[in-house]
Design a protein around this motif. Structure first.
Motif, short mmCIF file in Angstrom:
data_model
loop_
_atom_site.label_atom_id
_atom_site.label_comp_id
_atom_site.label_asym_id
_atom_site.label_seq_id
_atom_site.Cartn_x
_atom_site.Cartn_y
_atom_site.Cartn_z
N GLN A 196 0.84 -1.20 0.00
CA GLN A 196 0.00 0.00 0.00
C GLN A 196 0.87 1.24 0.00
OE1 GLN A 196 -2.35 0.16 3.60
NE2 GLN A 196 -0.66 -0.53 4.86
N GLN B 193 0.95 -2.47 -10.19
CA GLN B 193 0.30 -3.75 -9.88
C GLN B 193 0.74 -4.83 -10.85
OE1 GLN B 193 -3.88 -3.50 -9.08
NE2 GLN B 193 -4.26 -5.63 -9.65
N GLU C 98 2.61 -8.37 -9.85
CA GLU C 98 2.03 -9.68 -10.14
C GLU C 98 2.98 -10.58 -10.92
OE1 GLU C 98 -1.53 -8.48 -12.10
OE2 GLU C 98 -2.71 -8.37 -10.23
N THR D 212 -4.44 -10.44 -4.13
CA THR D 212 -5.84 -10.03 -3.97
C THR D 212 -5.92 -8.51 -4.02
OG1 THR D 212 -6.29 -11.93 -2.56
CG2 THR D 212 -7.89 -10.14 -2.51
N GLU D 213 -6.76 -7.99 -4.91
CA GLU D 213 -7.00 -6.56 -4.98
C GLU D 213 -8.03 -6.15 -3.93
OE1 GLU D 213 -8.42 -5.91 -8.89
OE2 GLU D 213 -6.45 -5.98 -9.82
N TYR D 214 -7.88 -4.94 -3.42
CA TYR D 214 -8.86 -4.38 -2.50
C TYR D 214 -9.24 -3.02 -3.03
CZ TYR D 214 -11.06 -3.06 1.96
OH TYR D 214 -11.96 -2.68 2.93
N ARG D 215 -10.43 -2.94 -3.64
CA ARG D 215 -10.92 -1.68 -4.21
C ARG D 215 -12.04 -1.14 -3.33
NH1 ARG D 215 -9.90 -1.84 -10.23
NH2 ARG D 215 -8.79 -3.79 -10.62
N THR E 18 -13.47 -7.10 -3.77
CA THR E 18 -12.27 -7.94 -3.75
C THR E 18 -12.54 -9.25 -4.48
OG1 THR E 18 -12.78 -9.19 -1.74
CG2 THR E 18 -11.81 -7.01 -1.44
N TYR F 210 -9.75 -13.05 -0.88
CA TYR F 210 -9.68 -12.17 0.27
C TYR F 210 -10.07 -12.89 1.55
CZ TYR F 210 -10.16 -7.83 2.97
OH TYR F 210 -10.02 -6.84 3.90
N HIS G 174 -9.19 2.03 -8.74
CA HIS G 174 -7.98 1.22 -8.65
C HIS G 174 -7.86 0.66 -7.23
CE1 HIS G 174 -6.61 2.40 -12.60
NE2 HIS G 174 -6.86 3.67 -12.30
N SER G 175 -6.99 -0.30 -7.07
CA SER G 175 -6.82 -0.94 -5.77
C SER G 175 -6.22 0.03 -4.76
CB SER G 175 -5.90 -2.16 -5.90
OG SER G 175 -6.46 -3.12 -6.77
N LEU H 260 -2.99 -4.09 -1.91
CA LEU H 260 -2.90 -5.45 -2.44
C LEU H 260 -2.45 -6.37 -1.32
CD1 LEU H 260 -1.02 -4.73 -5.81
CD2 LEU H 260 -3.48 -5.12 -5.53
#
Length: 857
Positions: free
Chosen positions: A538, A550, A554, A563-566, A587, A591, A678-679, A682
């Motif tokens: 982050q 990102q 990856e 795992t994305e966190y939007r 997500t 998650y 966007h995330s 992550l």
């Protein structure tokens, strides 16, 4: 006039004894005045900046003010360039310039080091236009003339050693691009610390907004004689309702609101500590005047015998207090200006540039400082003054210095016990509260009452505690130690008041130490219990993860999954029709592995199915929602969806409480691709046995993106500990002011006590007490008073901290941890404080002439 003459004579006769009390007033007033000067100067700095940059009217998109990033996409809200032409046609417009502004950028040098500010100020990317010459001037090179040119502000160039020809890479959500420095500009007014980079208009549009032909705002100048309000109305009529319009004054007000929160937190926090210093100073002043009155008992008796009234004696002492307040306050106001300059230098070293050219000292600052200093000093001296007024003419026949209040009275003891008991009951009520609001009120009441109770009951406690400390600390020093103990017990009220000043500062230190340690321990336990991911990625400033970063992450070898966190803004309406603006966490199903959330109903895996979601238990209880209910979710910038509640998560932990979860594919179905957020962070896990290699691979992958940090769980715990520790260190530093005043109180009490016992000291020296033993006796007396204050303060503070932690448990921070190493260190350090405070009084006592001391009265 005779009262004034008497007061002046006494004041200057005892000026040495008044000096330390004056220093206490000085420090307290300096903190208040310095805070006011510092915040006024910051306001002046920002006002000048806003005035120099604001046009007569500024037009921006409806959902974005002056280039602010939309929370869902991380890019500025923009509109077609044709709007600029429409604005130019409005009546009263002299000129209109399209502008591109973005604060969602990171600029790095050739070594991939972030050249942005570290103070929390933004990095701002702007297109170059003639309007910029209002606030800056080119000091070297030239303006940007093409896609390979960038202009940077002079403060940033100096700080990072940048010069013309150096290459900078700008990272935005639309991609990375590089340019060479073609020029450097300096602000005509103080730049508080933001980093600014300028590009030509086409490059700014293409690289910051995604395509050319867009602007984020229009800067409009009025024709002569046209007011800003009239121009605003004319533009609104020309372009319609789809835009936000601000006059120069409104833009400045909006800018002030943006920084007001930060300034208010600083201002009121510092004033709070100034109040603590004033409170501690009151004890010092009360002790000073009480001892001076006691030492002048015979003198006051003689004054009464030759005709002075009680009122005249009372007034004489109060006039001395006024003189002390005036001297201390005047010096404090002057010191406050110096303190403000020092704070400005400190902030500049941290990246927030403040110039002494903007130093602002309003007339209210010295007025407030003088009023506070004088009023507090007079109030503190009121009780000793009344005591002086009650001295009878017969006192002229007694020895001076005989203490009239050797023991605290029963009434005082009863009041102290009642206050302490009531405060303890309030703290217990706070610890048992079911809601944070009422609990906080009980906590505040408990803190105030127990503090007052300990202050009042201090003289009663002095006898037992000092004797106990004497057994442990003083008896090993033989007769000298026993004399030091008896000296400390000679006047319990004076000992209690001296210790109380130190008690206040140490109580706050102990309370905050307990709270801080408990927060770290609770967060650590919560991480161990809830977080299953190996790594967290982050930005420290809350910037979204740009797609290129990102993608690089990856590709790192050894990853099991990412795992994305939007975060998607939406309005959620319950089955009863009650809507609420909130956010949804979008997500992937992985998650559930990365963050283990308990559910009170349903299964979280079902919430990641098509057309499904989860809600928190608090929301469910408040809105009467249960599993199977359908909620209406209106996504900002997207469509409205009907989503079924498939799970209710327990809002009992410290991570993600209240979050509503949906599958990332559900979000993509209802929000256009260009509006997808966007995330924000992550979460990643490594394949079994490859954690170390993957950790390094992730760091290497994100090396070109220094705005992001990769943390494993150990790193994350250490960061939490460091953040809390840094905050506590700042608070401890401010509390040091109160402790310094308390130390001055010990010094003053000992110094006056030595004067009071001059004849006694001479007699002890005459019968064989050496100078070394005399100095040791005074030092031991100081140590036992300091340890007495430390015991009271640390015990009281731990009680406050324990009650506060029980309230934090309602927010998921359920671990109570007493930082014994810190508590013991502070206790031992208090002994050294006592030793330090006794150095000068002990030295002066040792230098007394024996015969002169015996002959004194």
């Amino acid at each position: 006039m005779s009262v004034l003459k008497t007061s002046l004579r006494n004041f200057f006769a005892h000026k040495g004894r008044m000096a330390l009390s004056a220093v206490a007033v000085l420090l307290s007033v300096a903190f208040v005045s310095g805070t006011l000067v510092f915040t006024d100067t910051m306001n002046t700095t920002f006002d000048k900046l806003f005035a120099s940059t604001a046009s007569d009217v500024t037009l921006s998109a409806k959902n974005g003010d002056a280039g602010d990033e939309a929370p869902d996409t991380g890019r500025p809200e923009a509109f077609p360039a044709s709007v600029v032409a429409e604005v130019r046609k409005a009546e009263g417009v002299q000129d209109a310039q399209g502008s591109v502004v973005s604060t969602s950028v990171t600029v790095v040098d050739a070594d991939d080091k972030n050249v942005g500010p570290t103070s929390g100020a933004p990095t701002i990317a702007v297109n170059w236009s003639p309007n910029e010459l209002r606030s800056v001037e080119i000091t070297s090179g030239h303006e940007p003339r093409g896609p390979t040119d960038v202009v940077v502000d002079g403060a940033t160039a100096e700080k990072h050693g940048l010069k013309a020809g150096d290459e900078l890479r700008t990272i935005s959500v639309t991609g990375d691009f590089t340019a060479k420095i073609s020029g450097i500009v300096d602000f005509k007014v103080t730049n508080p610390g933001a980093t600014l980079v300028y590009f030509d208009t086409a490059t700014a549009q293409r690289e910051l907004l995604g395509k050319e032909g867009l602007f984020t705002q229009v800067l409009v100048d009025a024709e002569p004689g046209v007011s800003d309000d009239a121009l605003k109305a004319n533009i609104a009529a020309a372009v319609g309702d789809g835009y936000t319009l601000q006059t120069a004054a409104e833009a400045a007000d909006a800018g002030r609101e943006d920084v007001a929160g930060f300034l208010d937190v600083m201002k009121y926090a510092m004033l709070g500590f100034a109040g603590i210093a004033f409170l501690v100073g009151i004890f010092l002043i009360v002790n000073t005047f009480s001892m001076l009155v006691a030492q002048r008992t015979r003198e006051i008796g003689l004054m009464r015998a030759i005709g002075s009234s009680r009122r005249q004696v009372n007034r004489s002492v109060l006039v001395e207090a006024v003189l002390l307040g005036v001297v201390g306050s005047v010096a404090g106001v002057a010191a406050g200006v110096g303190l403000a300059v020092g704070l400005m230098e400190l902030m500049s070293s941290m990246g927030m540039e403040l110039s002494t050219r903007d130093l602002t000292v309003k007339w209210t600052t010295p007025a407030v400082g003088l009023a506070l200093g004088i009023v507090v000093t007079v109030l503190a001296a009121y009780v000793p003054a009344r005591r002086a007024g009650k001295v009878s003419p017969m006192a002229a026949l007694r020895d001076a210095g005989t203490p009239a209040d050797g023991k605290a009275g029963r009434v005082r003891g009863g009041i102290g016990l009642a206050l302490t008991a009531a405060g303890a009951a309030a703290l217990v009520g706070a610890a048992r509260a079911d809601e944070a609001g009422p609990g906080s009120l009980w906590l505040g009441v408990g803190v105030v009452l127990t503090l007052l109770g300990f202050v009042v009951i201090g003289p009663l406690l002095a006898g037992a505690v000092v004797r106990a400390l004497g057994v442990v600390v003083l008896r090993v020093f033989g007769p000298v130690g026993r004399m030091a103990e008896r000296n400390a017990l000679r006047n319990p009220r004076r000992t209690g008041a001296t210790a109380a000043a130190l008690m206040i500062g140490l109580a706050l230190v102990a309370c905050l130490s307990v709270v801080g340690s408990s927060m770290v321990a609770s967060a650590t336990e919560e991480l161990d219990r809830s977080v299953g991911a190996d790594f967290i990625v982050q930005s420290g400033t809350g910037q979204p993860i740009v797609p290129q970063a990102q993608a690089a992450l990856e590709k790192a070898p050894g990853l099991d999954h990412v795992t994305e966190y939007r975060w998607a803004d939406a309005t959620v309406t319950d089955p009863r029709g009650k809507g609420m603006e909130t956010g949804l966490a979008a997500t992937e199903p992985t998650y559930m592995e990365d963050l283990r959330r308990e559910t009170t109903a349903g299964t979280l895996a079902d919430a990641y199915g098509p057309g499904a979601m989860s809600v928190g238990s608090d929301y469910a209880a408040e809105h009467g929602v249960k599993v199977g209910d359908v909620l209406t979710v209106a996504f900002k910038g997207g469509e409205t969806a009907k989503l079924r509640v498939a799970a209710i998560t327990a809002d009992t932990g410290g991570v993600d409480n209240g979050a509503m979860y949906i599958n990332a594919t559900t979000l993509a179905e209802h929000v256009p691709a260009e509006r997808l957020p966007h995330s924000l962070l992550l979460l990643a896990s490594a394949k079994d046995g490859q954690e170390t290699q993957t950790y390094q691979a992730l760091k290497d992958a994100l090396a070109p993106y220094p705005q992001y940090k990769v943390s494993n769980q150990a790193d994350y715990k250490e960061e939490l500990k460091d953040q809390v520790g840094q905050l506590l260190n700042i608070v401890y530093g401010l509390l040091a002011l109160a402790i310094v005043v308390a130390v001055l109180g010990v010094v003053n009490t000992l110094a006056l006590s030595v004067v009071e016992r001059t004849r006694e000291i001479g007699l002890m020296r005459a019968i064989g007490l050496s100078r070394r033993q005399l100095r040791r006796m005074i030092r031991l007396e100081s140590v036992v008073i300091a340890l007495f204050g430390a015991l009271l303060g640390l015990g009281l503070g731990m009680g406050w901290g324990t009650a506060a932690q029980k309230l934090l448990a309602l927010e998921g921070l359920g671990v109570l941890e007493i930082p014994w190493p810190t508590i013991l260190t502070v206790f031992v350090a208090s002994a050294f404080v006592g030793l330090f405070a006794a150095l000068v009084p002990a030295f002066r006592a040792g230098r007394m002439n024996v015969l002169n001391a015996i002959g004194s009265e």
